[in-house]
Design an enzyme around this catalytic site. Structure first.
Site, PDB file in Angstrom:
ATOM      1  CG  MET A   1     -11.286   4.043   0.272  1.00  0.00           C
ATOM      2  SD  MET A   1     -10.181   3.924   1.685  1.00  0.00           S
ATOM      3  CE  MET A   1      -8.603   3.950   0.830  1.00  0.00           C
TER       4      MET A   1
ATOM      5  CG  HIS B   1      -9.458   0.891  -2.073  1.00  0.00           C
ATOM      6  ND1 HIS B   1      -9.082   0.680  -0.760  1.00  0.00           N
ATOM      7  CD2 HIS B   1     -10.816   0.954  -2.071  1.00  0.00           C
ATOM      8  CE1 HIS B   1     -10.161   0.620  -0.013  1.00  0.00           C
ATOM      9  NE2 HIS B   1     -11.232   0.790  -0.785  1.00  0.00           N
TER      10      HIS B   1
ATOM     11  CG  ASP C   1      -6.360  -2.166   2.538  1.00  0.00           C
ATOM     12  OD1 ASP C   1      -5.398  -1.990   3.314  1.00  0.00           O
ATOM     13  OD2 ASP C   1      -6.736  -1.315   1.718  1.00  0.00           O
TER      14      ASP C   1
ATOM     15  CB  SER D   1      -0.901   0.015   1.239  1.00  0.00           C
ATOM     16  OG  SER D   1      -1.560   1.263   1.342  1.00  0.00           O
TER      17      SER D   1
ATOM     18  CG  ASP E   1      -5.420   2.763  -0.109  1.00  0.00           C
ATOM     19  OD1 ASP E   1      -6.402   2.070  -0.431  1.00  0.00           O
ATOM     20  OD2 ASP E   1      -4.506   2.356   0.627  1.00  0.00           O
TER      21      ASP E   1
ATOM     22  CG  HIS F   1      -3.896  -1.298  -2.424  1.00  0.00           C
ATOM     23  ND1 HIS F   1      -4.964  -1.950  -2.981  1.00  0.00           N
ATOM     24  CD2 HIS F   1      -4.408  -0.466  -1.480  1.00  0.00           C
ATOM     25  CE1 HIS F   1      -6.084  -1.562  -2.392  1.00  0.00           C
ATOM     26  NE2 HIS F   1      -5.780  -0.650  -1.477  1.00  0.00           N
TER      27      HIS F   1
ATOM     28  CG  MET G   1     -12.173  -1.674   3.722  1.00  0.00           C
ATOM     29  SD  MET G   1     -10.524  -1.408   2.990  1.00  0.00           S
ATOM     30  CE  MET G   1      -9.680  -0.509   4.315  1.00  0.00           C
TER      31      MET G   1
ATOM     32  CG  MET H   1      -8.159   7.816   1.005  1.00  0.00           C
ATOM     33  SD  MET H   1      -7.354   7.856   2.619  1.00  0.00           S
ATOM     34  CE  MET H   1      -6.701   6.194   2.709  1.00  0.00           C
TER      35      MET H   1
END
Length: 216
Positions: free
Chosen positions: A68, A66, A171, A7, A34, A32, A137, A36
């Site tokens: 979010m 991912h 994760d 990550s 993320d 990975h 999650m 946000m």
């Protein structure tokens, strides 16, 4: 195959490139990313420019993105063009979740659906056939370095009992120890942050976890 995806939230932002090179050389299976928005989760992180930069520097490395985001539909095409290989949205997001999953597949990417800790598997049972991966999650999403929630592995077992054959990824708080119950429950992809970027010997960590494949 048991995939290990570092990550990038846990990377040293001033030296991310060399940190990624180090983990890929140690045997990591991809990256990975993320994303946000500060609304769906209480934090801001990366955008599509990072995916573009990653694709340029690491052209053959798998990018698992991912989202979010409260409204991921607005950004799916952007991240697809930026270099994503897989795009995961949240079951709890706004908009037509089924339509978004199908659109991701139409873009020839892997479509993923993620569940926050408080969201039951039953909430997505009718969408499993649209998914290539499910991301469980194992912490509340938004920040790295949180403590692993062991009861989340029950969701993995339930997904397998429902016949889901795609990737199941965990994760949050995953390390060499907490990876064991994840894999035993049926997970075959692990997102790991601090446990890899903060390790003095990431190759040993990755080798140890890859050795769990016999249990899949």
């Amino acid at each position: 195959m048991l995939d290990i995806l570092p990550s990038l939230l846990a990377a040293d932002l001033m030296d991310m490139g060399s940190g990624i090179e180090r983990l890929l050389a140690a045997g990591a299976d991809g990256l990975h990313v993320d994303v946000m928005d500060g609304h769906f989760v209480p934090n801001l992180s990366f955008g599509p420019a990072l995916c573009t930069a990653l694709r340029k520097r690491f052209p053959y490395t798998y990018q698992d993105v991912h989202l979010m985001l409260s409204q991921p539909e607005r950004y799916i095409d952007t991240f697809a063009k930026a270099g994503a290989d897989a795009i995961t949205i949240h079951a709890e997001c706004e908009g037509d979740v089924s339509g978004m999953l199908l659109h991701i597949r139409d873009l020839h990417l892997k479509a993923g659906l993620s569940l926050k800790p408080g969201t039951p598997v039953e909430a997505i049972a009718d969408k499993l056939f649209m998914c290539d991966l499910i991301l469980i999650m194992t912490v509340e999403p938004g920040f790295g370095g949180q403590k692993f929630m062991p009861d989340m592995t029950q969701k993995i077992r339930l997904l397998r009992s429902l016949g889901f054959q795609g990737k199941i990824m965990t994760d949050g708080g995953v390390n060499a120890e907490t990876a064991v119950p994840c894999v035993e429950a049926g997970a075959d992809a692990l997102v790991m942050g601090t446990a890899l970027f903060g390790s003095d010997d990431p190759a040993a960590v990755i080798d140890r976890i890859h050795a769990l494949e016999k249990n899949i």
